[in-house]
Design a protein around this motif. Sequence first.
Motif, PDB file in Angstrom:
ATOM      1  N   ALA A 216       7.657  -6.435  -5.032  1.00 51.94           N
ATOM      2  CA  ALA A 216       6.682  -5.768  -5.902  1.00 51.94           C
ATOM      3  C   ALA A 216       5.920  -6.718  -6.825  1.00 51.94           C
ATOM      4  O   ALA A 216       4.698  -6.593  -6.967  1.00 51.94           O
ATOM      5  CB  ALA A 216       7.370  -4.669  -6.703  1.00 51.94           C
ATOM      6  N   PRO A 217       6.599  -7.682  -7.491  1.00 47.80           N
ATOM      7  CA  PRO A 217       5.848  -8.575  -8.383  1.00 47.80           C
ATOM      8  C   PRO A 217       4.897  -9.514  -7.649  1.00 47.80           C
ATOM      9  O   PRO A 217       3.982 -10.065  -8.250  1.00 47.80           O
ATOM     10  CB  PRO A 217       6.964  -9.378  -9.090  1.00 47.80           C
ATOM     11  N   ARG A 218       5.102  -9.694  -6.330  1.00 51.51           N
ATOM     12  CA  ARG A 218       4.318 -10.666  -5.561  1.00 51.51           C
ATOM     13  C   ARG A 218       3.214 -10.026  -4.721  1.00 51.51           C
ATOM     14  O   ARG A 218       2.282 -10.710  -4.305  1.00 51.51           O
ATOM     15  CB  ARG A 218       5.242 -11.453  -4.631  1.00 51.51           C
ATOM     16  N   VAL A 219       3.340  -8.740  -4.460  1.00 55.79           N
ATOM     17  CA  VAL A 219       2.361  -8.058  -3.603  1.00 55.79           C
ATOM     18  C   VAL A 219       1.462  -7.161  -4.450  1.00 55.79           C
ATOM     19  O   VAL A 219       1.959  -6.313  -5.191  1.00 55.79           O
ATOM     20  CB  VAL A 219       3.074  -7.199  -2.534  1.00 55.79           C
ATOM     21  N   PRO A 220       0.141  -7.328  -4.372  1.00 55.77           N
ATOM     22  CA  PRO A 220      -0.760  -6.447  -5.129  1.00 55.77           C
ATOM     23  C   PRO A 220      -0.540  -4.986  -4.762  1.00 55.77           C
ATOM     24  O   PRO A 220      -0.372  -4.657  -3.576  1.00 55.77           O
ATOM     25  CB  PRO A 220      -2.157  -6.921  -4.698  1.00 55.77           C
ATOM     26  N   VAL A 221      -0.539  -4.113  -5.761  1.00 55.07           N
ATOM     27  CA  VAL A 221      -0.311  -2.689  -5.527  1.00 55.07           C
ATOM     28  C   VAL A 221      -1.309  -2.132  -4.523  1.00 55.07           C
ATOM     29  O   VAL A 221      -0.949  -1.358  -3.623  1.00 55.07           O
ATOM     30  CB  VAL A 221      -0.398  -1.914  -6.858  1.00 55.07           C
ATOM     31  N   GLN A 222      -2.572  -2.534  -4.657  1.00 55.64           N
ATOM     32  CA  GLN A 222      -3.609  -2.001  -3.769  1.00 55.64           C
ATOM     33  C   GLN A 222      -3.374  -2.394  -2.317  1.00 55.64           C
ATOM     34  O   GLN A 222      -3.640  -1.622  -1.395  1.00 55.64           O
ATOM     35  CB  GLN A 222      -4.985  -2.491  -4.228  1.00 55.64           C
ATOM     36  N   LEU A 223      -2.866  -3.617  -2.095  1.00 54.91           N
ATOM     37  CA  LEU A 223      -2.586  -4.063  -0.732  1.00 54.91           C
ATOM     38  C   LEU A 223      -1.467  -3.227  -0.117  1.00 54.91           C
ATOM     39  O   LEU A 223      -1.571  -2.783   1.037  1.00 54.91           O
ATOM     40  CB  LEU A 223      -2.195  -5.547  -0.729  1.00 54.91           C
ATOM     41  N   GLY A 224      -0.402  -3.010  -0.870  1.00 56.15           N
ATOM     42  CA  GLY A 224       0.698  -2.186  -0.383  1.00 56.15           C
ATOM     43  C   GLY A 224       0.237  -0.771  -0.077  1.00 56.15           C
ATOM     44  O   GLY A 224       0.653  -0.167   0.925  1.00 56.15           O
ATOM     45  N   TYR A 225      -0.628  -0.251  -0.936  1.00 57.77           N
ATOM     46  CA  TYR A 225      -1.167   1.108  -0.757  1.00 57.77           C
ATOM     47  C   TYR A 225      -1.988   1.191   0.524  1.00 57.77           C
ATOM     48  O   TYR A 225      -1.859   2.143   1.299  1.00 57.77           O
ATOM     49  CB  TYR A 225      -2.014   1.438  -1.980  1.00 57.77           C
ATOM     50  N   ARG A 226      -2.808   0.183   0.797  1.00 56.01           N
ATOM     51  CA  ARG A 226      -3.652   0.191   1.995  1.00 56.01           C
ATOM     52  C   ARG A 226      -2.818   0.075   3.261  1.00 56.01           C
ATOM     53  O   ARG A 226      -3.126   0.716   4.277  1.00 56.01           O
ATOM     54  CB  ARG A 226      -4.660  -0.956   1.920  1.00 56.01           C
ATOM     55  N   ILE A 227      -1.768  -0.735   3.214  1.00 57.11           N
ATOM     56  CA  ILE A 227      -0.885  -0.867   4.370  1.00 57.11           C
ATOM     57  C   ILE A 227      -0.213   0.472   4.667  1.00 57.11           C
ATOM     58  O   ILE A 227      -0.135   0.907   5.826  1.00 57.11           O
ATOM     59  CB  ILE A 227       0.178  -1.959   4.125  1.00 57.11           C
ATOM     60  N   ALA A 228       0.262   1.138   3.613  1.00 57.17           N
ATOM     61  CA  ALA A 228       0.918   2.438   3.781  1.00 57.17           C
ATOM     62  C   ALA A 228      -0.048   3.459   4.384  1.00 57.17           C
ATOM     63  O   ALA A 228       0.317   4.223   5.288  1.00 57.17           O
ATOM     64  CB  ALA A 228       1.455   2.942   2.440  1.00 57.17           C
ATOM     65  N   LEU A 229      -1.283   3.484   3.905  1.00 51.65           N
ATOM     66  CA  LEU A 229      -2.275   4.421   4.435  1.00 51.65           C
ATOM     67  C   LEU A 229      -2.593   4.141   5.893  1.00 51.65           C
ATOM     68  O   LEU A 229      -2.712   5.061   6.706  1.00 51.65           O
ATOM     69  CB  LEU A 229      -3.558   4.357   3.594  1.00 51.65           C
ATOM     70  N   ALA A 230      -2.718   2.849   6.239  1.00 48.52           N
ATOM     71  CA  ALA A 230      -3.035   2.488   7.622  1.00 48.52           C
ATOM     72  C   ALA A 230      -1.920   2.926   8.569  1.00 48.52           C
ATOM     73  O   ALA A 230      -2.182   3.498   9.636  1.00 48.52           O
ATOM     74  CB  ALA A 230      -3.250   0.977   7.733  1.00 48.52           C
ATOM     75  N   LEU A 231      -0.686   2.686   8.188  1.00 48.43           N
ATOM     76  CA  LEU A 231       0.448   3.099   9.015  1.00 48.43           C
ATOM     77  C   LEU A 231       0.533   4.625   9.111  1.00 48.43           C
ATOM     78  O   LEU A 231       0.880   5.179  10.154  1.00 48.43           O
ATOM     79  CB  LEU A 231       1.749   2.528   8.448  1.00 48.43           C
TER      80      LEU A 231
END
Length: 249
Positions: A216-231
Motif C-alpha cells: 500500500a505505501p508503495r503503490v499509488p491508490v489510483q493505480l490499484g483502483y484501475r487494476i481492480a476495475l480492469a480485472l
Amino acid sequence: MTTVLIGIFLAVFAGAALQRISGMGLGLIAAPALSVLLGPVSGVLMVNVLATVNAIANTYSMRERVDWKRFAPIAGALVLGAVPGAFLIRAVSTSLLLIIVGVLLLIALGTVTLGKRYIPNIEGTVPSVIAGSLGGFMNTLAGVAGPSITVYAHAARWPKEIYAATLQPIFLVSGALSFAIKEITGAANLSAVTPETWVVGIVAMVLGIVVGTRMAPRVPVQLGYRIALALAIFGGFTALVRGLLGTGA
C-alpha cells in the motif's frame, strides 16, 4: 478441481490485496470469477462471507479515517435492496443469474469509469439511501456493493482520504447482511461450498491482506483502483458470456 481451486486462490488473493491498496477489489475481482468457477449462487455467497471477514480487518486498520456519519444512512439502507435480491436468486436459473451478474457489474463499472464525469453534485439522505439500496441489491445478487457506493461518493464529493476507509464498514455490513438474508430465505447455503474451497479462499484472503498492507505505501491508490476495475470488467464479460452460452443465446 485443482484448476478451480487455483482460480479461486488467485482471484481472492488479488482482490484482497487490491482492496487493501485502493479500498475496492475483493468483490469486484472475486465475485465474477467465483460465479463462473462455483456457480453464481455458491460463488457469490462465498464472496459475501470472505468480504465480510476482509472488511472487519480493513475497518479496524483504517478506523481512524472512517466517516461514521456518512456510513450510517448507507448501511441502514442496504437491507432495502438485499431482500429482493435474495428472492430473485430463488426465482431464476443459474445461467440467467450469470447473465444478470455480468450485466449489473458491467453497467456499474461503466458508470464508475466512463460516466462519473457527468454525475451532478448531490447531497442529502435520499441519495445515500438510494445508493445503499442499490448496493445491497447488487451485493446480494452479484457480490459487488462497491460500484454503486463509489458513484454516490463521487457525486457527494467525499474527500479522498475518507473514501477508501468508509467503504470498509459498508462492505462489512453489506456482506454480513447479504449472507444472513440468503440463509434465512433459503436462497443459498454454506454447505454448498466444500471445506477445501473455504480453506483455499481464507488462506488467499489472509495472504492478500498481508501483501496488500505491505504494498500500500508503495503503490499509488489510483493505480490499484484501475487494476481492480480492469480485472472486474474482464470478469464481468466472462460471467456474461458463460451465462449466454448456458441459455443457448
